[in-house]
Design a protein around this motif. Structure first.
Motif, short mmCIF file in Angstrom:
data_model
loop_
_atom_site.label_atom_id
_atom_site.label_comp_id
_atom_site.label_asym_id
_atom_site.label_seq_id
_atom_site.Cartn_x
_atom_site.Cartn_y
_atom_site.Cartn_z
N ILE A 121 -6.34 7.83 0.96
CA ILE A 121 -6.05 6.59 -0.14
C ILE A 121 -6.46 5.25 0.38
CG2 ILE A 121 -4.48 5.49 -1.80
CD1 ILE A 121 -5.44 8.39 -2.32
N LEU A 122 -5.77 5.08 1.81
CA LEU A 122 -6.00 3.60 2.46
C LEU A 122 -7.45 3.14 2.31
CD1 LEU A 122 -4.00 1.57 3.24
CD2 LEU A 122 -4.28 2.49 5.65
N ASP A 133 1.80 13.97 3.11
CA ASP A 133 1.89 12.63 2.23
C ASP A 133 1.03 11.50 3.23
OD1 ASP A 133 2.51 13.46 -0.40
OD2 ASP A 133 4.34 13.49 0.36
N SER A 167 0.83 -1.07 0.13
CA SER A 167 0.17 0.10 -0.06
C SER A 167 1.13 1.54 0.12
CB SER A 167 -1.07 -0.03 1.15
OG SER A 167 -0.06 -0.10 2.35
N ILE A 168 2.00 1.02 0.68
CA ILE A 168 2.88 2.40 0.83
C ILE A 168 3.71 2.49 -0.58
CG2 ILE A 168 4.83 3.31 1.78
CD1 ILE A 168 3.90 2.10 4.51
N ARG A 219 1.08 8.11 -6.63
CA ARG A 219 0.52 9.41 -6.34
C ARG A 219 1.77 10.41 -6.24
NH1 ARG A 219 -4.53 8.77 -7.03
NH2 ARG A 219 -5.18 10.75 -5.79
N TYR A 246 -2.21 9.34 2.53
CA TYR A 246 -2.18 8.01 2.36
C TYR A 246 -3.10 7.39 3.24
CZ TYR A 246 -0.42 3.29 3.56
OH TYR A 246 -0.21 2.23 4.00
N SER A 247 -2.95 7.80 4.51
CA SER A 247 -3.60 6.96 5.77
C SER A 247 -5.25 7.38 5.73
CB SER A 247 -2.91 7.14 7.06
OG SER A 247 -3.03 8.55 7.37
N ASP A 249 -6.06 14.50 -3.65
CA ASP A 249 -4.99 14.58 -3.06
C ASP A 249 -4.48 16.31 -2.70
OD1 ASP A 249 -5.14 12.14 -4.08
OD2 ASP A 249 -2.97 11.79 -3.78
N TYR A 268 1.23 3.70 -3.37
CA TYR A 268 1.17 5.25 -3.14
C TYR A 268 2.15 5.98 -3.74
CZ TYR A 268 0.35 9.69 -1.03
OH TYR A 268 0.24 11.06 -0.77
#
Length: 281
Positions: free
Chosen positions: A189-190, A181, A93-94, A101, A185-186, A171, A97
């Motif tokens: 996006i997650l 960021d 996932s990281i 992104r 992400y957390s 974003d 990203y």
């Protein structure tokens, strides 16, 4: 026209039935054989159902905690596959990203280079991988199976493609509000990529559970083996037509966890396998 459609539909059903039978019949035969006595296996030959259903094979399997500790092997596999899957979800996932992104020089070149390298057969990496594991002192430890493969490019590719379906405007709006960021992400996006993460988790768990060649190489301690390496050991203990029922019973016990996983997670798998299910702008 309607007749052609119906004919193709019937042919599709027939094809699926044949393919399903090819996969299911050996499993059913293994289940039935695990309830046969050794005398019946040797003397009766192929029969659809046992003459006498017995559970002594499973009793003997579970009571053998010295040369073939099947319950310990199952626990080892559960621990290894679960921890490996959790770490895979975090890593991919990281990484996904970053590749989808974040903007940095050489991003796409690096991604497609690693993706191309991932197409090499895994057997090419066996010797250097074992050397690295040996240097780290991870031989006969769970880390020998947990760490390798965490950053599988196949999973990263799925996550990256799914993230590309999420509008960049989300974003940009978050950055205007001062989000970093990690926050994007957390918090944004997650939650949106949870479907594809479930798919990757299923792939990772079953891949780790069913891995055979690598655990056979890195494990020599019987008590620390996962179940796949243990099944190879059982061929020497139960094989050669001496205890076929117990060998089949051990194999059936080994597939139960993955069957339960797919039974309870199939709706997530079916709904998430479509990479176009992400948010479109």
């Amino acid at each position: 026209m309607l007749k052609k459609i119906k004919l193709s539909k019937y042919l599709s059903y027939l094809f699926l039935i044949v393919v399903s039978a090819i996969w299911v019949i050996p499993v059913l035969f293994g289940i039935v054989t695990s309830f046969r006595s050794q005398t019946e296996v040797v003397n009766e030959g192929f029969r659809l159902l046992p003459v006498n259903w017995i559970v002594e094979n499973y009793v003997a399997i579970l009571e053998n905690t010295s040369s073939a500790p099947i319950l310990q092997w199952l626990w080892n596999s559960v621990f290894i596959a679960t921890l490996h899957t959790l770490l895979v979800v975090v890593v991919i996932s990281i990484t996904g990203y970053g590749y989808s992104r974040m903007k940095f020089k050489g991003r796409d070149f690096l991604f497609f280079t690693l993706l191309g390298i991932s197409f090499f057969p895994n057997v090419v990496n066996l010797i250097p991988s074992y050397k690295i594991i040996d240097i780290l002192g991870w031989v006969n430890t769970p880390w020998a199976m947990i760490v390798p493969g965490l950053a599988g490019m196949g999973n990263i590719f799925l996550v990256r493609q799914f993230m590309k379906g999420i509008p960049m405007e989300l974003d940009e709006s978050a950055r205007v509000d001062g989000a970093s960021d990690f926050t994007i992400y957390s918090k944004i996006i997650l939650p949106l990529i949870r479907p594809v993460l479930i798919v990757c988790a299923l792939f990772s768990f079953t891949g780790s559970w069913n891995d055979f060649l690598w655990p056979v190489i890195v494990y020599t301690d019987v008590d620390k083996m996962p179940v796949t390496a243990g099944l190879l050991l059982l061929q020497d203990i139960y094989g050669n037509y001496r205890m076929i029922g117990q060998l089949m019973g051990s194999a059936i016990l080994a597939i139960i966890p993955t069957l339960l996983l797919f039974f309870f997670a199939q709706k997530y798998f079916v709904s998430a396998i479509n990479l176009n299910s992400g948010i479109k702008g």
